[in-house]
Design a protein around this motif. Structure first.
Motif, short mmCIF file in Angstrom:
data_model
loop_
_atom_site.label_atom_id
_atom_site.label_comp_id
_atom_site.label_asym_id
_atom_site.label_seq_id
_atom_site.Cartn_x
_atom_site.Cartn_y
_atom_site.Cartn_z
N GLU A 15 40.43 40.30 30.56
CA GLU A 15 40.73 38.96 30.45
C GLU A 15 39.80 38.02 30.06
O GLU A 15 40.01 37.08 29.51
N ILE A 16 38.41 38.47 30.15
CA ILE A 16 37.33 37.62 29.69
C ILE A 16 36.44 38.76 28.67
O ILE A 16 35.51 39.29 29.26
N PRO A 17 36.77 38.79 27.50
CA PRO A 17 36.48 39.68 26.55
C PRO A 17 34.80 39.61 26.31
O PRO A 17 34.27 40.64 26.41
N ASP A 18 34.25 38.55 26.61
CA ASP A 18 32.75 38.32 26.18
C ASP A 18 31.88 38.57 27.42
O ASP A 18 30.59 38.44 27.29
N ALA A 19 32.50 38.97 28.52
CA ALA A 19 31.93 38.82 29.51
C ALA A 19 31.00 40.18 29.75
O ALA A 19 31.10 41.21 29.24
N VAL A 20 29.86 39.63 30.58
CA VAL A 20 28.76 40.77 30.61
C VAL A 20 28.88 40.88 32.43
O VAL A 20 28.82 39.75 33.21
N VAL A 21 29.16 41.96 32.75
CA VAL A 21 29.67 42.23 34.11
C VAL A 21 28.60 43.21 34.69
O VAL A 21 28.33 44.46 34.17
N SER A 22 28.05 42.86 35.87
CA SER A 22 27.43 43.88 36.74
C SER A 22 27.97 43.98 38.14
O SER A 22 28.09 43.03 38.73
N ILE A 23 28.39 45.13 38.47
CA ILE A 23 29.10 45.42 39.69
C ILE A 23 28.30 46.32 40.79
O ILE A 23 27.67 47.18 40.17
N ARG A 24 28.00 45.85 41.98
CA ARG A 24 27.35 46.74 42.99
C ARG A 24 28.57 46.89 44.20
O ARG A 24 29.06 46.10 44.60
N ASP A 25 28.32 48.08 44.47
CA ASP A 25 29.05 48.57 45.76
C ASP A 25 28.34 48.25 46.83
O ASP A 25 27.35 49.08 47.21
N LEU A 26 28.55 47.39 47.69
CA LEU A 26 27.91 46.99 48.97
C LEU A 26 27.65 47.87 50.05
O LEU A 26 26.81 47.78 50.55
N ALA A 27 28.89 48.50 50.27
CA ALA A 27 29.09 49.15 51.44
C ALA A 27 29.26 50.82 51.19
O ALA A 27 29.16 51.51 52.16
N GLY A 30 33.68 51.59 48.34
CA GLY A 30 34.75 51.46 47.33
C GLY A 30 35.45 50.46 47.61
O GLY A 30 36.70 49.77 47.09
N ASP A 31 35.23 49.38 48.61
CA ASP A 31 36.00 48.30 49.18
C ASP A 31 35.30 46.98 49.09
O ASP A 31 36.06 45.93 49.35
N HIS A 32 34.01 47.08 49.09
CA HIS A 32 33.15 45.64 49.30
C HIS A 32 32.03 45.75 47.96
O HIS A 32 31.25 46.56 48.14
N TYR A 33 32.46 44.74 47.13
CA TYR A 33 31.58 44.88 45.96
C TYR A 33 30.90 43.32 45.92
O TYR A 33 31.41 42.36 46.25
N ALA A 34 29.76 43.50 45.06
CA ALA A 34 29.38 42.14 44.67
C ALA A 34 29.26 42.24 42.98
O ALA A 34 28.92 43.24 42.48
N ALA A 35 29.78 41.09 42.32
CA ALA A 35 29.73 41.21 40.68
C ALA A 35 29.03 40.13 40.34
O ALA A 35 29.21 38.91 40.85
N GLU A 36 28.45 40.05 39.38
CA GLU A 36 27.71 39.18 38.53
C GLU A 36 28.26 39.00 37.13
O GLU A 36 28.23 40.09 36.51
N ILE A 37 28.81 37.98 36.57
CA ILE A 37 29.73 37.91 35.44
C ILE A 37 29.15 36.69 34.76
O ILE A 37 29.25 35.52 35.14
N VAL A 38 28.71 36.67 33.41
CA VAL A 38 28.28 35.80 32.73
C VAL A 38 29.11 36.06 31.41
O VAL A 38 29.61 36.89 30.62
N SER A 39 29.73 34.88 30.98
CA SER A 39 30.57 34.39 29.90
C SER A 39 30.35 33.09 29.49
O SER A 39 30.40 32.09 30.19
N GLU A 40 30.68 32.92 28.02
CA GLU A 40 30.63 31.68 27.48
C GLU A 40 31.80 30.89 27.96
O GLU A 40 31.76 29.64 28.07
N SER A 41 32.92 31.35 27.97
CA SER A 41 34.03 30.95 28.66
C SER A 41 33.98 30.18 30.06
O SER A 41 34.79 29.38 30.18
N PHE A 42 32.92 30.42 30.52
CA PHE A 42 32.73 29.66 32.00
C PHE A 42 31.97 28.24 31.71
O PHE A 42 32.06 27.41 32.54
N ARG A 43 31.14 28.08 30.48
CA ARG A 43 30.63 26.91 30.29
C ARG A 43 31.59 25.69 30.51
O ARG A 43 32.71 25.58 30.00
#
Length: 77
Positions: A15-27, A30-43
């Motif tokens: 959906e957001i092709p230029d996204a740089v995505v970092s995902i961590r499984d918090l628990a 496989g049910d609780h995650y944290a995601a950091e997403i950086v994209s020019e489309s968010f500007r």
């Protein structure tokens, strides 16, 4: 059935092709995650609009297969 991090990343990038995505499984469940997403489309968009873009990318899986996702979104610096 829980989602894995790779599936979440793939859905976001479709959906957001230029996204740089970092995902961590918090628990480790496989049910609780944290995601950091950086994209020019968010500007210029509010944090709510940015998060809505991510939720749209997840195609209704939020609250179902994906129980919790803590989001941190931003445009590149």
């Amino acid at each position: 059935m829980p989602m894995n991090a790779q599936d979440i990343e793939k859905m976001i990038k479709q959906e957001i092709p230029d996204a740089v995505v970092s995902i961590r499984d918090l628990a480790g469940d496989g049910d609780h995650y944290a995601a950091e997403i950086v994209s020019e489309s968010f500007r210029g968009k509010s944090r709510v609009q940015q998060h809505q873009m991510v939720y749209k990318a997840l195609r209704g899986n939020m609250g179902g297969e994906l129980h919790a996702l803590a989001l941190q979104t931003s445009a590149p610096k």
